[in-house]
Scaffold this motif. Structure first.
Motif, PDB file in Angstrom:
ATOM      1  N   LEU A  99       0.815  -1.223   0.000  1.00 11.98           N
ATOM      2  CA  LEU A  99       0.000   0.000   0.000  1.00 11.98           C
ATOM      3  C   LEU A  99       0.840   1.259   0.000  1.00 11.98           C
ATOM      4  N   ASN A 100       2.053   1.193   0.546  1.00  8.39           N
ATOM      5  CA  ASN A 100       2.895   2.386   0.553  1.00  8.39           C
ATOM      6  C   ASN A 100       4.339   2.013   0.842  1.00  8.39           C
ATOM      7  N   ARG A 101       5.211   2.929   0.534  1.00  2.68           N
ATOM      8  CA  ARG A 101       6.626   2.843   0.891  1.00  2.68           C
ATOM      9  C   ARG A 101       7.006   4.153   1.583  1.00  2.68           C
ATOM     10  N   ASN A 102       8.003   4.067   2.462  1.00  2.00           N
ATOM     11  CA  ASN A 102       8.455   5.219   3.256  1.00  2.00           C
ATOM     12  C   ASN A 102       7.357   5.678   4.221  1.00  2.00           C
ATOM     13  N   TRP A 211      16.166   3.019   5.191  1.00  2.46           N
ATOM     14  CA  TRP A 211      16.111   2.202   3.969  1.00  2.46           C
ATOM     15  C   TRP A 211      15.299   2.978   2.939  1.00  2.46           C
ATOM     16  N   PRO A 212      15.949   3.596   1.957  1.00  2.00           N
ATOM     17  CA  PRO A 212      15.210   4.377   0.954  1.00  2.00           C
ATOM     18  C   PRO A 212      14.196   3.519   0.201  1.00  2.00           C
ATOM     19  N   ASN A 213      12.964   4.022   0.141  1.00  2.00           N
ATOM     20  CA  ASN A 213      11.878   3.348  -0.575  1.00  2.00           C
ATOM     21  C   ASN A 213      11.587   1.943  -0.046  1.00  2.00           C
ATOM     22  N   HIS A 214      11.693   1.803   1.254  1.00  2.00           N
ATOM     23  CA  HIS A 214      11.409   0.511   1.879  1.00  2.00           C
ATOM     24  C   HIS A 214       9.928   0.162   1.776  1.00  2.00           C
ATOM     25  N   ARG A 287      21.243  11.127   5.735  1.00  2.00           N
ATOM     26  CA  ARG A 287      22.272  10.605   4.831  1.00  2.00           C
ATOM     27  C   ARG A 287      21.763  10.570   3.400  1.00  2.00           C
ATOM     28  N   HIS A 288      20.508  10.187   3.236  1.00  2.00           N
ATOM     29  CA  HIS A 288      19.884  10.096   1.930  1.00  2.00           C
ATOM     30  C   HIS A 288      18.883  11.247   1.792  1.00  2.00           C
TER      31      HIS A 288
END
Length: 388
Positions: A99-102, A211-214, A287-288
């Motif tokens: 359903l979503n990331r981040n 975690w980018p776009n986890h 960091r990102h």
């Protein structure tokens, strides 16, 4: 119409079950369910959705297991915890789509945030408390517990021995901060924004910096629901894909924030919900790039990649929650839980591209998660300096 690009009623197959009770927890990332209900997107597919606001993730788990809920907005790790029988009843589960990331964060008390700003070192800041820190997460096998552990360990802190971790439902986090005795928490929005606006906490990390776009929340149900009602499950995924697509259209997140603010859904100030939905984290740096919650991104968000589930199994082994047999069976488990064929059928029907698996992803400790990591989970887990 939202669905000009895909087939319509000429290919319509009536679902076996038309009225569905779908659970959610009061969080901004429940937006796809709220949008689906407010716009009655299920009607196009023969469904009527009844949304049920639940007090905690444990309530979501229990009501899925008893059949009081047909499906739910769920923590990814809740599904895998139940599948593996960690800390509760074991049941065969299904992830139908992401359903979503981040969209999650870590918030700490203002005094701890000040110590962290002064020292630029989390270990030193925690040491200034003069006692063992207390942090809250939302479910023992859930995303927040695993991300909080990962974030601490990345900074040389053993979350099992150096931190006291407790479970608090998301909507109760702000009250817990106000009562005292809690040094920080990890959960979804808008509760970080609310705590910060009330001067009770300060957001010091967002989950895209861990975690980018986890992967985050999923549409979950028991596996036997899919087996009994395959057309219904397909219709439900199509409905939620439509809702996720709607949320990506210009101006729609701001409109959805107004709906989420209503007491029946999240019940928090609209401006605070809207800010974090749109990626406004104030002066926070990481960091990102600090990424807002994502719901669709041309379908890249929604594919239930089995490797995502395997990452959770790797962390359960890392922290001693499962044995080596779970690692050995991880690919089989993930293939059974994540219903990729069902999702692909729904995506084709909706004209949504089926996105390839993500490439290499670098987490906050510099470790890389990719197909090679998923293929050799034993080596991946053994590579962590801090583990059970």
């Amino acid at each position: 119409m939202l669905h000009e690009a895909h087939e319509t009623h000429e290919a319509y197959e009536a679902p076996e079950k038309r009225h569905l009770r779908v659970g959610f927890v009061a969080l901004s990332d429940a937006a796809p369910l709220v949008v689906a209900k407010r716009l009655e997107l299920g009607h196009e597919h023969g469904l009527t959705l009844e949304l049920s606001r639940e007090s905690s993730w444990a309530a979501i788990r229990d009501k899925l297991l008893t059949g009081e809920l047909d499906a739910a907005h769920s923590l990814y790790g809740l599904v895998y915890g139940v599948q593996l029988g960690i800390g509760g009843p074991r049941e065969d589960m299904a992830v139908l789509m992401v359903l979503n990331r981040n969209g999650q964060a870590v918030t700490v008390t203002p005094s701890l945030a000040g110590a962290l700003a002064d020292t630029a070192d989390l270990r030193a800041a925690l040491a200034s408390l003069g006692r063992r820190p207390v942090f809250a997460q939302t479910f023992p096998t859930g995303t927040h517990a695993m991300f909080m552990n990962y974030w601490f360990a990345a900074q040389g802190i053993d979350p099992l021995t150096d931190i006291t971790s407790i479970v608090i439902p998301p909507a109760h986090m702000v009250a817990a901060m106000e009562e005292g005795g809690l040094d920080g928490f990890c959960c979804g929005e808008p509760w970080h924004a609310v705590a910060q606006a009330r001067g009770l906490g300060r957001t010091v990390a967002v989950s895209s910096d861990i975690w980018p776009n986890h992967p985050e929340k999923v549409l979950a149900c028991r596996r036997d629901f899919v087996l009994r009602y395959p057309k219904t499950a397909l219709a439900l995924v199509r409905t939620l894909l439509s809702a996720c697509r709607w949320l990506d259209m210009p101006g729609h997140r701001a409109e959805a924030a107004g709906w989420l603010a209503e007491p029946a859904w999240v019940g928090a100030p609209r401006d605070l919900i809207a800010a974090r939905l749109l990626g406004d984290f104030g002066r926070l740096r990481g960091r990102h790039a600090l990424l807002p919650v994502s719901f669709f991104d041309d379908g890249a968000v929604n594919y239930p990649h089995p490797a995502d589930g395997m990452w959770f199994i790797s962390q359960y082994r890392r922290w001693g929650m499962v044995g080596d047999d779970a690692l050995a069976q991880a690919a089989h488990t993930a293939a059974a839980v994540n219903h990729t064929a069902l999702f692909e059928a729904a995506a084709r029907a909706e004209g949504v591209p089926v996105a390839p698996p993500p490439g290499s992803e670098t987490l906050c400790d510099g470790r890389i998660w990719n197909t090679a990591s998923a293929a050799d989970l034993r080596a991946y887990v053994d590579g962590f300096a801090i583990r059970a």
